[in-house]
Design a protein around this motif. Structure first.
Motif, PDB file in Angstrom:
ATOM      1  N   GLN A   1      18.680   2.940  40.832  1.00  0.00           N
ATOM      2  CA  GLN A   1      18.184   1.857  41.681  1.00  0.00           C
ATOM      3  C   GLN A   1      19.086   1.718  42.911  1.00  0.00           C
ATOM      4  O   GLN A   1      20.299   1.586  42.776  1.00  0.00           O
ATOM      5  CB  GLN A   1      18.227   0.530  40.926  1.00  0.00           C
ATOM      6  CG  GLN A   1      17.480   0.495  39.617  1.00  0.00           C
ATOM      7  CD  GLN A   1      17.788  -0.766  38.858  1.00  0.00           C
ATOM      8  OE1 GLN A   1      17.263  -1.831  39.165  1.00  0.00           O
ATOM      9  NE2 GLN A   1      18.665  -0.674  37.869  1.00  0.00           N
ATOM     10  N   LEU A   2      18.471   1.717  44.082  1.00  0.00           N
ATOM     11  CA  LEU A   2      19.202   1.498  45.334  1.00  0.00           C
ATOM     12  C   LEU A   2      18.185   1.115  46.399  1.00  0.00           C
ATOM     13  O   LEU A   2      17.260   1.895  46.684  1.00  0.00           O
ATOM     14  CB  LEU A   2      19.956   2.759  45.765  1.00  0.00           C
ATOM     15  CG  LEU A   2      20.852   2.580  46.993  1.00  0.00           C
ATOM     16  CD1 LEU A   2      22.135   1.820  46.634  1.00  0.00           C
ATOM     17  CD2 LEU A   2      21.205   3.919  47.623  1.00  0.00           C
TER      18      LEU A   2
ATOM     19  N   MET B   1      13.521   1.125  44.312  1.00  0.00           N
ATOM     20  CA  MET B   1      13.987   0.266  45.400  1.00  0.00           C
ATOM     21  C   MET B   1      13.297  -1.089  45.308  1.00  0.00           C
ATOM     22  O   MET B   1      12.393  -1.307  44.501  1.00  0.00           O
ATOM     23  CB  MET B   1      13.724   0.933  46.750  1.00  0.00           C
ATOM     24  CG  MET B   1      12.289   1.306  46.994  1.00  0.00           C
ATOM     25  SD  MET B   1      12.094   2.496  48.351  1.00  0.00           S
ATOM     26  CE  MET B   1      12.721   4.015  47.623  1.00  0.00           C
ATOM     27  N   LEU B   2      13.756  -2.015  46.139  1.00  0.00           N
ATOM     28  CA  LEU B   2      13.197  -3.364  46.193  1.00  0.00           C
ATOM     29  C   LEU B   2      11.986  -3.383  47.120  1.00  0.00           C
ATOM     30  O   LEU B   2      11.664  -2.377  47.760  1.00  0.00           O
ATOM     31  CB  LEU B   2      14.284  -4.335  46.680  1.00  0.00           C
ATOM     32  CG  LEU B   2      15.564  -4.388  45.840  1.00  0.00           C
ATOM     33  CD1 LEU B   2      16.523  -5.437  46.395  1.00  0.00           C
ATOM     34  CD2 LEU B   2      15.267  -4.666  44.374  1.00  0.00           C
TER      35      LEU B   2
ATOM     36  N   GLY C   1       8.609   1.388  43.270  1.00  0.00           N
ATOM     37  CA  GLY C   1       8.671   0.223  44.138  1.00  0.00           C
ATOM     38  C   GLY C   1       8.691  -1.069  43.356  1.00  0.00           C
ATOM     39  O   GLY C   1       8.919  -1.092  42.144  1.00  0.00           O
ATOM     40  N   ASP C   2       8.442  -2.166  44.046  1.00  0.00           N
ATOM     41  CA  ASP C   2       8.542  -3.493  43.447  1.00  0.00           C
ATOM     42  C   ASP C   2       7.484  -4.388  44.079  1.00  0.00           C
ATOM     43  O   ASP C   2       7.373  -4.438  45.308  1.00  0.00           O
ATOM     44  CB  ASP C   2       9.943  -4.063  43.696  1.00  0.00           C
ATOM     45  CG  ASP C   2      10.299  -5.207  42.755  1.00  0.00           C
ATOM     46  OD1 ASP C   2       9.444  -6.082  42.552  1.00  0.00           O
ATOM     47  OD2 ASP C   2      11.432  -5.224  42.241  1.00  0.00           O
TER      48      ASP C   2
ATOM     49  N   ALA D   1       5.467   1.251  40.091  1.00  0.00           N
ATOM     50  CA  ALA D   1       5.959   0.002  40.667  1.00  0.00           C
ATOM     51  C   ALA D   1       6.308  -0.991  39.567  1.00  0.00           C
ATOM     52  O   ALA D   1       5.615  -1.084  38.550  1.00  0.00           O
ATOM     53  CB  ALA D   1       4.920  -0.617  41.608  1.00  0.00           C
ATOM     54  N   ARG D   2       7.382  -1.705  39.779  1.00  0.00           N
ATOM     55  CA  ARG D   2       7.770  -2.820  38.916  1.00  0.00           C
ATOM     56  C   ARG D   2       6.980  -4.046  39.346  1.00  0.00           C
ATOM     57  O   ARG D   2       6.931  -4.380  40.523  1.00  0.00           O
ATOM     58  CB  ARG D   2       9.271  -3.073  39.060  1.00  0.00           C
ATOM     59  CG  ARG D   2       9.803  -4.339  38.398  1.00  0.00           C
ATOM     60  CD  ARG D   2      11.251  -4.528  38.837  1.00  0.00           C
ATOM     61  NE  ARG D   2      11.842  -5.750  38.326  1.00  0.00           N
ATOM     62  CZ  ARG D   2      11.789  -6.937  38.933  1.00  0.00           C
ATOM     63  NH1 ARG D   2      11.110  -7.075  40.072  1.00  0.00           N
ATOM     64  NH2 ARG D   2      12.382  -7.983  38.416  1.00  0.00           N
ATOM     65  N   LEU D   3       6.348  -4.710  38.383  1.00  0.00           N
ATOM     66  CA  LEU D   3       5.527  -5.880  38.673  1.00  0.00           C
ATOM     67  C   LEU D   3       6.319  -7.127  38.302  1.00  0.00           C
ATOM     68  O   LEU D   3       6.511  -7.454  37.132  1.00  0.00           O
ATOM     69  CB  LEU D   3       4.217  -5.807  37.896  1.00  0.00           C
ATOM     70  CG  LEU D   3       3.140  -6.833  38.225  1.00  0.00           C
ATOM     71  CD1 LEU D   3       2.831  -6.845  39.724  1.00  0.00           C
ATOM     72  CD2 LEU D   3       1.884  -6.543  37.438  1.00  0.00           C
ATOM     73  N   ASP D   4       6.789  -7.821  39.328  1.00  0.00           N
ATOM     74  CA  ASP D   4       7.677  -8.960  39.165  1.00  0.00           C
ATOM     75  C   ASP D   4       6.976 -10.130  38.463  1.00  0.00           C
ATOM     76  O   ASP D   4       5.800 -10.393  38.706  1.00  0.00           O
ATOM     77  CB  ASP D   4       8.151  -9.375  40.568  1.00  0.00           C
ATOM     78  CG  ASP D   4       9.060 -10.570  40.565  1.00  0.00           C
ATOM     79  OD1 ASP D   4      10.089 -10.530  39.870  1.00  0.00           O
ATOM     80  OD2 ASP D   4       8.736 -11.556  41.265  1.00  0.00           O
TER      81      ASP D   4
END
Length: 411
Positions: A16-17, A48-49, A131-132, A203-206
């Protein structure tokens, strides 16, 4: 090359960066150089964010647009954009491009060029991009202005009081009017998910739990104590999007107090959840989901996240009972307790989880001064950045060795 068919089932690992944490914080040579370093280190993923324009504190989670990218990432912000390119961009992204101010559009064309080049380069090197997706949009965002009918009046987003925050957290984001979205067949969410997978492989799902139930806080309140739980839409937005764009490779952020209905929805949709090393050692919670022995193959195992301390910072401030348990786990695994950072990384790599993610700060052994964010604080966050050459070939060799030992090395 990455596995396009089911990218989250192959045993692998990544780092992660955020883009702002690259030396210079832009696309271009430094971003390609990080891809090269990941490939050298045997890594399959770069996480990444969110890429949207950040707020005044630098937070990418309160972006002014759920669709647009930040022009601060551009390597060549003055590159020529032709009328034909602008017209083609408008046609390609007709649903949301009109929500932006006209002066923003040339920068979005430039971003598309540079991002496409980075993604193609990463794919050639066998590195996928994660992604995020923030659950909410920012108050006053272009999204809220363009589609006001999709948001409720009188309430804002937050989370209820818990063991860490007696007053809860009042985030202040506008809350979706889910019946209004349903009447429109979830078009806004379908287009948002379409945009997500135009940019990323996964993608990460917040704040995934809000799709089951969300905490609605009266807008006039200063804290979240008088909020109430309201029912979310469940699987409907996902099924609507899948009908148009096909299967979606999400990681469901399900940290915190998670109820059985949230877990049922996640599993019904086929999305892995998250477990975090820094939550794994609690002598009073032997059944906790973060403990290594309780991992299943439907989680992604993180050493830490952008909201936690670095591994070194966490270890240096760890209370005695948890430290003793962590040291015992390292000894039982035959790992070096004196070199805690790498002992813990090697231990975590042994998880049954298909995917393990490390923070770049943890690979470097950096302390709490390199933490990305401290939730609940406005200033001082989102500032961590690498120096030129800080990630070396020696770091790559060490990470590759740990990755190969765990059977996670790409290729």
């Amino acid at each position: 090359m990455i596995d396009d068919r089911n990218p989250l089932t192959r045993r692998s690992s990544g780092v992660q960066l955020h883009l702002t944490s690259l030396p210079g914080g832009r696309l271009g040579p430094e971003a390609r150089g990080f891809v090269d370093w990941l490939a050298e280190a045997g890594q399959s993923w770069w996480q990444m964010l969110p890429l949207g324009p950040p707020d005044r504190y630098g937070s990418p989670y309160k972006s002014s647009s759920a669709f647009a990218a930040w022009n601060g990432f551009l390597e060549s912000p003055e590159a020529e954009v032709t009328p034909e390119e602008l017209a083609a961009f408008g046609e390609r992204h007709a649903y949301w491009a009109a929500s932006l101010l006209a002066p923003m559009l040339p920068d979005q064309v430039r971003f598309e060029r540079e991002w496409a080049a980075l993604r193609a380069y990463a794919r050639q090197r066998g590195v996928g991009l994660i992604g995020d997706v923030p659950i909410y949009v920012a108050p006053g965002s272009y999204d809220q202005q363009a589609w006001p009918e999709l948001f409720l009046d009188g309430v804002v987003a937050g989370v209820p009081p818990d063991a860490f925050t007696a007053a809860g957290q009042r985030w202040g984001n506008p809350i979706y009017d889910w019946p209004a979205l349903r009447r429109r067949r979830y078009r806004w969410w379908t287009e948002r998910f379409r945009r997500t997978f135009q940019l990323y492989d996964v993608a990460r799902l917040d704040h995934f739990r809000a799709f089951v139930a969300y905490w609605a806080v009266p807008a006039a309140d200063r804290d979240a104590r008088r909020g109430t739980w309201q029912r979310g839409p469940g699987r409907a937005p996902f099924r609507a999007a899948e009908a148009e764009i096909g299967p979606m490779a999400f990681i469901a952020e399900d940290l915190g107090v998670i109820t059985p209905p949230v877990t049922r929805l996640r599993r019904e949709l086929g999305y892995p959840g998250m477990v975090v090393l820094q939550f794994a050692f609690d002598p009073d919670d032997p059944r906790g989901p973060h403990r290594l022995e309780n991992h299943g193959d439907d989680v992604v195992a993180y050493t830490g996240t952008h909201d936690t301390d670095t591994l070194r910072g966490w270890w240096d401030t760890l209370e005695a009972p948890r430290r003793a348990e962590a040291q015992a786990a390292l000894r039982e695994a035959g790992l070096d307790g004196d070199d805690a950072d790498w002992g813990l990384i090697r231990l975590w790599m042994r998880s049954p989880a298909a995917l393990v993610m490390l923070q770049a700060q943890d690979v470097l052994g950096l302390g709490g001064e390199a933490r990305m964010n401290l939730p609940g604080t406005a200033g001082g966050a989102w500032k961590f950045a690498l120096e030129h050459g800080q990630l070396t070939a020696r770091h790559a060799r060490r990470l590759r060795a740990a990755t190969e030992e765990a059977g996670r090395a790409r290729g």
